[in-house]
Every structure is written in structure tokens, then in C-alpha cells.
Scaffold this motif. Structure first.
Motif, PDB file in Angstrom:
ATOM      1  N   ASN A  70      27.980  31.941  37.608  1.00 51.40           N
ATOM      2  CA  ASN A  70      28.548  31.995  38.954  1.00 51.40           C
ATOM      3  C   ASN A  70      29.695  30.986  38.973  1.00 51.40           C
ATOM      4  O   ASN A  70      29.947  30.322  37.957  1.00 51.40           O
ATOM      5  N   PRO A  71      30.410  30.841  40.078  1.00 57.21           N
ATOM      6  CA  PRO A  71      31.568  29.946  40.070  1.00 57.21           C
ATOM      7  C   PRO A  71      31.253  28.489  39.736  1.00 57.21           C
ATOM      8  O   PRO A  71      32.165  27.733  39.392  1.00 57.21           O
ATOM      9  N   HIS A  72      29.988  28.084  39.833  1.00 54.36           N
ATOM     10  CA  HIS A  72      29.677  26.670  39.630  1.00 54.36           C
ATOM     11  C   HIS A  72      28.840  26.376  38.388  1.00 54.36           C
ATOM     12  O   HIS A  72      28.590  25.195  38.092  1.00 54.36           O
ATOM     13  N   TRP A  73      28.407  27.382  37.649  1.00 53.31           N
ATOM     14  CA  TRP A  73      27.596  27.128  36.452  1.00 53.31           C
ATOM     15  C   TRP A  73      28.127  27.942  35.278  1.00 53.31           C
ATOM     16  O   TRP A  73      28.353  29.142  35.400  1.00 53.31           O
ATOM     17  N   MET A  74      28.290  27.249  34.176  1.00 50.77           N
ATOM     18  CA  MET A  74      28.869  27.865  32.992  1.00 50.77           C
ATOM     19  C   MET A  74      28.055  27.495  31.751  1.00 50.77           C
ATOM     20  O   MET A  74      27.676  26.337  31.562  1.00 50.77           O
ATOM     21  N   LEU A  75      27.758  28.500  30.924  1.00 49.75           N
ATOM     22  CA  LEU A  75      27.130  28.290  29.622  1.00 49.75           C
ATOM     23  C   LEU A  75      28.204  28.409  28.552  1.00 49.75           C
ATOM     24  O   LEU A  75      29.131  29.223  28.685  1.00 49.75           O
ATOM     25  N   ASN A  76      28.091  27.603  27.496  1.00 48.24           N
ATOM     26  CA  ASN A  76      29.126  27.674  26.469  1.00 48.24           C
ATOM     27  C   ASN A  76      28.538  27.565  25.067  1.00 48.24           C
ATOM     28  O   ASN A  76      27.485  26.959  24.850  1.00 48.24           O
TER      29      ASN A  76
END
Length: 240
Positions: A70-76
Motif C-alpha cells: 500500500n502507499p505506506h508499506w514496501m517489501l524489498n
């Protein structure tokens, strides 16, 4: 007229709500490349004699894949490589036990230290004036993964070339064995989008690694090490 104004206000509110709910990331994925420099601490674990006491700044390269839940959580996913090498000084004694001058010895900790890390990041997005374009992101997060080091575990030799024993041969280059281990750390980054899909990026991180190696010299004295390293890189991002 009053009904018209109320209807217009309601439509504007709905439109604003729709835009707010549809805020980017318009694209859920990013892929990128990064390059820069990395500092690191001397490897602890082996005896002091085999750690070295001087490190340097080395090139650091990586490829990235990011997924925005979502706009506030990112997996990398981050796959990177760099070289770890230290320099120390050994007090030499010749074959008759005569004390000679100290000489530098190079310790190749990892010819290639390849990391495969996954991370979770909190993202602070920034938008254009009318909230219709995600112009930049700041992210903070944690990361963990595997480390693989490539080395041949060889020893290199040099000749003393000075009185009283110029023919004396000593170890001048020490390669740790190849190994595998784990890493974890913290990271932060900033991405600015110069086009809807294309962005430029700056990343900073601090990571701890612990590696077990296949080092059989001197009774496997140096078959493990741990250190901190600090990559700082710039790169490109492509959203899709």
C-alpha cells in the motif's frame, strides 16, 4: 440554487475522496540498480593477528526489487556485492629467530561478499500539489538475509629483501576461505521521480554480518568472522 451548490459540494467531496483513495503508488512494483561506496569494520572472530587493523572504502553494487503493499508499506529484495580487504602489520623473525622489521600483510576477507536480503519498510510518500502524482518517497526499514563470500583460501609470499636476511620469505597475503552466513540491519532511502515511471534514488544502510568460512590454515583459527558494513549508494528506479 442552494440545491445546486449542495450537489456541487457533495461531488467535490466525493472526487476528493476518490483521489485520496487512489493516491499512488499507481504502480505496485519497482526495479532498480544502485552503485556507490561501502565502509566496513575489521573482521572480529579470528585471532587479532589475522584481522588486520586498517580497512578501506570499497565500491558497492546492487540490484533492487520493491513491492508496495500500500502507499505506506514496501517489501524489498536487495542483491549486492562488494570486496572486503584489510591490511595489518606482522613482526617478522627469521629462521634463526632474529627479529626483523615489521611488514604489511593483506587479508582478503572476501573477494566478493554477495548479500541477498529482504526487507520491510515504512514509506512516507510525497505528492504533487493536487495529489494526482507520487513525486517522491522516503522509506525507513529493517532487512535480513544471507551472505556468501568467495575466496580461494590461498597464501601469498614475499621476500624480505633487507639485512640481515634478504632472502627470508614470509607470508604477505592471506585469503580467508569461502563461506556463508547471515546478515541483518537497518536501511533508509529517498526516491525522486523525474517522470511518472522513472526515479533517481539514494540509499543508506548499516548491516551486521556473521560468516562461517572454509578456512583450514593454522588449525582453522580463522574459520568464522563478523563485521559491520555501511553501504551508501545512488541509483535508478523504474515503476511498473
Amino acid at each position: 440554487m442552494k440545491a445546486f451548490l449542495l450537489t456541487a459540494a457533495a461531488l467535490m467531496a466525493c472526487a476528493g475522496s476518490m483521489f485520496a483513495q487512489n493516491l499512488p503508488p499507481d504502480y505496485s512494483w519497482e526495479i532498480g540498480i544502485n552503485g556507490g561506496l561501502s565502509g566496513f569494520t575489521r573482521p572480529l572472530g579470528p585471532a587479532n593477528l589475522y584481522q588486520g587493523n586498517r580497512t578501506n572504502i570499497v565500491p558497492d553494487y546492487s540490484i533492487r526489487l520493491n513491492y508496495f503493499a500500500n502507499p505506506h508499506w514496501m517489501l524489498n529484495l536487495d542483491i549486492g556485492s562488494r570486496k572486503w580487504q584489510t591490511v595489518g602489520s606482522w613482526q617478522l623473525n627469521d629462521n634463526q629467530g632474529v627479529k626483523l622489521k615489521t611488514r604489511d600483510i593483506t587479508f582478503l576477507v572476501a573477494d566478493h561478499a554477495v548479500t541477498e536480503n529482504v526487507g520491510i519498510n515504512y514509506v512516507i510518500p510525497f505528492y504533487t500539489r493536487y495529489n494526482n502524482f507520487n513525486s517522491s518517497n522516503i522509506n525507513f526499514g529493517v532487512t535480513a538475509g544471507l551472505v556468501t563470500t568467495t575466496n580461494d583460501g590461498s597464501l601469498g609470499y614475499s621476500t624480505y629483501n633487507a639485512a640481515p636476511d634478504p632472502t627470508y620469505v614470509y607470508v604477505s597475503h592471506y585469503d580467508y576461505g569461502y563461506g556463508i552466513g547471515y546478515s541483518f540491519g537497518v536501511q533508509m532511502g529517498f526516491t525522486y521521480f523525474i517522470a511518472p515511471r522513472l526515479g533517481v534514488n539514494v540509499d543508506l544502510a548499516m548491516r551486521y554480518v556473521k560468516v562461517g568460512t572454509n578456512d583450514e590454515h593454522y588449525g582453522s583459527e580463522n574459520n568464522h568472522f563478523y563485521l559491520l558494513y555501511f553501504p551508501g549508494t545512488v541509483g535508478l528506479r523504474w515503476r511498473f
